[in-house]
Scaffold this motif. Structure first.
Motif, PDB file in Angstrom:
ATOM      1  N   THR A   1     -11.054  -0.409   3.738  1.00  0.00           N
ATOM      2  CA  THR A   1     -10.689  -0.466   2.318  1.00  0.00           C
ATOM      3  C   THR A   1     -10.730   0.918   1.665  1.00  0.00           C
ATOM      4  OG1 THR A   1     -12.979  -0.831   1.662  1.00  0.00           O
ATOM      5  CG2 THR A   1     -11.660  -2.788   2.106  1.00  0.00           C
ATOM      6  N   LYS A   2     -10.239   0.971   0.440  1.00  0.00           N
ATOM      7  CA  LYS A   2     -10.290   2.145  -0.432  1.00  0.00           C
ATOM      8  C   LYS A   2      -9.488   3.325   0.123  1.00  0.00           C
ATOM      9  CE  LYS A   2     -14.550   0.164  -2.193  1.00  0.00           C
ATOM     10  NZ  LYS A   2     -15.778   0.286  -2.971  1.00  0.00           N
TER      11      LYS A   2
ATOM     12  N   ASP B   1     -15.536   0.583   4.671  1.00  0.00           N
ATOM     13  CA  ASP B   1     -15.006   1.546   3.701  1.00  0.00           C
ATOM     14  C   ASP B   1     -14.418   2.728   4.468  1.00  0.00           C
ATOM     15  OD1 ASP B   1     -14.808   3.627   1.724  1.00  0.00           O
ATOM     16  OD2 ASP B   1     -16.331   2.618   0.517  1.00  0.00           O
TER      17      ASP B   1
ATOM     18  N   SER C   1      -5.499  -0.428   0.321  1.00  0.00           N
ATOM     19  CA  SER C   1      -6.011  -0.146  -1.004  1.00  0.00           C
ATOM     20  C   SER C   1      -5.711  -1.409  -1.799  1.00  0.00           C
ATOM     21  CB  SER C   1      -5.258   1.049  -1.587  1.00  0.00           C
ATOM     22  OG  SER C   1      -5.486   1.106  -2.961  1.00  0.00           O
ATOM     23  N   SER C   2      -6.750  -2.162  -2.103  1.00  0.00           N
ATOM     24  CA  SER C   2      -6.504  -3.473  -2.707  1.00  0.00           C
ATOM     25  C   SER C   2      -5.725  -3.423  -4.018  1.00  0.00           C
ATOM     26  CB  SER C   2      -7.812  -4.239  -2.859  1.00  0.00           C
ATOM     27  OG  SER C   2      -8.355  -4.478  -1.576  1.00  0.00           O
TER      28      SER C   2
ATOM     29  N   ASP D   1      -6.897   4.471  -1.019  1.00  0.00           N
ATOM     30  CA  ASP D   1      -6.480   5.331  -2.146  1.00  0.00           C
ATOM     31  C   ASP D   1      -7.499   6.408  -2.486  1.00  0.00           C
ATOM     32  OD1 ASP D   1      -7.823   2.791  -2.894  1.00  0.00           O
ATOM     33  OD2 ASP D   1      -7.889   3.678  -4.887  1.00  0.00           O
ATOM     34  N   LYS D   2      -8.734   6.239  -2.019  1.00  0.00           N
ATOM     35  CA  LYS D   2      -9.792   7.201  -2.322  1.00  0.00           C
ATOM     36  C   LYS D   2      -9.942   8.275  -1.246  1.00  0.00           C
ATOM     37  CE  LYS D   2     -12.294   5.090  -5.787  1.00  0.00           C
ATOM     38  NZ  LYS D   2     -12.849   5.682  -6.987  1.00  0.00           N
TER      39      LYS D   2
ATOM     40  N   THR E   1     -12.393  -8.030  -4.006  1.00  0.00           N
ATOM     41  CA  THR E   1     -11.135  -7.450  -4.493  1.00  0.00           C
ATOM     42  C   THR E   1     -10.013  -7.686  -3.491  1.00  0.00           C
ATOM     43  OG1 THR E   1     -12.476  -5.713  -5.522  1.00  0.00           O
ATOM     44  CG2 THR E   1     -10.115  -5.332  -5.414  1.00  0.00           C
TER      45      THR E   1
ATOM     46  N   ARG F   1     -13.807   5.570   3.658  1.00  0.00           N
ATOM     47  CA  ARG F   1     -14.380   6.874   3.328  1.00  0.00           C
ATOM     48  C   ARG F   1     -15.620   7.208   4.138  1.00  0.00           C
ATOM     49  NH1 ARG F   1     -15.330   5.852  -2.913  1.00  0.00           N
ATOM     50  NH2 ARG F   1     -16.113   3.949  -1.962  1.00  0.00           N
TER      51      ARG F   1
ATOM     52  N   GLY G   1     -15.616  -3.970  -1.045  1.00  0.00           N
ATOM     53  CA  GLY G   1     -14.348  -4.367  -1.659  1.00  0.00           C
ATOM     54  C   GLY G   1     -13.820  -5.695  -1.144  1.00  0.00           C
TER      55      GLY G   1
END
Ligand SMILES: Nc1nc2c(ncn2[C@@H]2O[C@H](COP(=O)(O)OP(=O)(O)O)[C@@H](O)[C@H]2O)c(=O)[nH]1
Ligand SMILES: [Mg+2]
Length: 196
Positions: free
Chosen positions: A142-143, A114, A175-176, A145-146, A37, A116, A34
């Motif tokens: 990053t991420k 990441d 969360s970009s 939101d996931k 992004t 996650r 990401g």
């Protein structure tokens, strides 16, 4: 905040690096983490760093001017993409090592992982290499939101442990697509530039 971000140039090797005194922060991370992004989100632009170019094919350092010469973002190729052949891996490693070890403008690293996942071996090797040559790192996970609410703290701890992260280095979760999560980042860049 980043009020102005302009792409200056790409460089395949040392001959393309810019000769001046402006400090640089290099952005690294495995392909698909990401990074593009994120660069677009922090600079409030949609297409500054092209999102999802053919993964792993970009073997160039991309230089961006931030706030009229305050500092530069240097976007490095994503590492650890399985499909690149050995020759491409070597070229990438050589160029990166050259840049990381000899570039006097370089003041710190913004490394993306990441949130996650467990850091890959490439992530671990990169981080420990940065530490071995005395570079300060801002770790951006990053991420956000996931990730399930219950896993956020757990994953942060796991990543810090896996990387053997130095407690002087900052860890931020973003969360970009959600601008609220990147608001504080600008100050983190400034802090990184001002660290010894
Ligand atoms: N949900 C979510 N998706 C993201 C986030 N950041 C990037 N992505 C998606 O992840 C994919 C890879 O992103 P990209 O910026 O091209 O990764 P790069 O290879 O590191 O430059 C794209 O589909 C993005 O839309 C994030 O924070 N949250
Ligand atoms: Mg990209």
């Amino acid at each position: 905040m980043i009020k102005q971000a302009i792409f200056i140039k790409s460089a395949a090797d040392k001959t393309g690096w810019i000769i001046d005194e402006i400090p640089e922060i290099v952005f690294v991370g495995r392909s698909n983490v990401g990074k593009s992004t994120f660069i677009n989100a922090i600079s409030n632009q949609n297409k500054l760093a092209k999102v999802s170019q053919i993964p792993g094919k970009t073997r160039l350092l991309n230089f961006f001017d931030i706030n009229n010469g305050l500092f530069r973002i240097v976007d490095a190729p994503g590492y650890g993409y399985a499909k690149v052949n050995e020759k491409m891996r070597m070229d990438f490693a050589e160029m990166m090592e050259d840049y990381l070890t000899t570039r006097t403008n370089l003041k710190g690293v913004c490394m993306l992982v990441d949130l996650r996942h467990k850091p890959t071996n490439d992530d671990k090797e990169m981080y420990s290499f940065f530490k071995s040559i005395g570079l300060n790192v801002l770790l951006v996970a990053t991420k956000l939101d996931k990730v399930k609410k219950n896993d956020i703290i757990k994953n942060e701890k796991m990543i810090k442990q896996e990387l053997k992260m130095n407690s002087d280095d900052q860890f931020v979760k973003v969360s970009s697509p959600d601008k609220k999560t990147v608001i504080g980042i600008y100050q983190e860049f400034i802090n990184l530039l001002e660290r010894e």
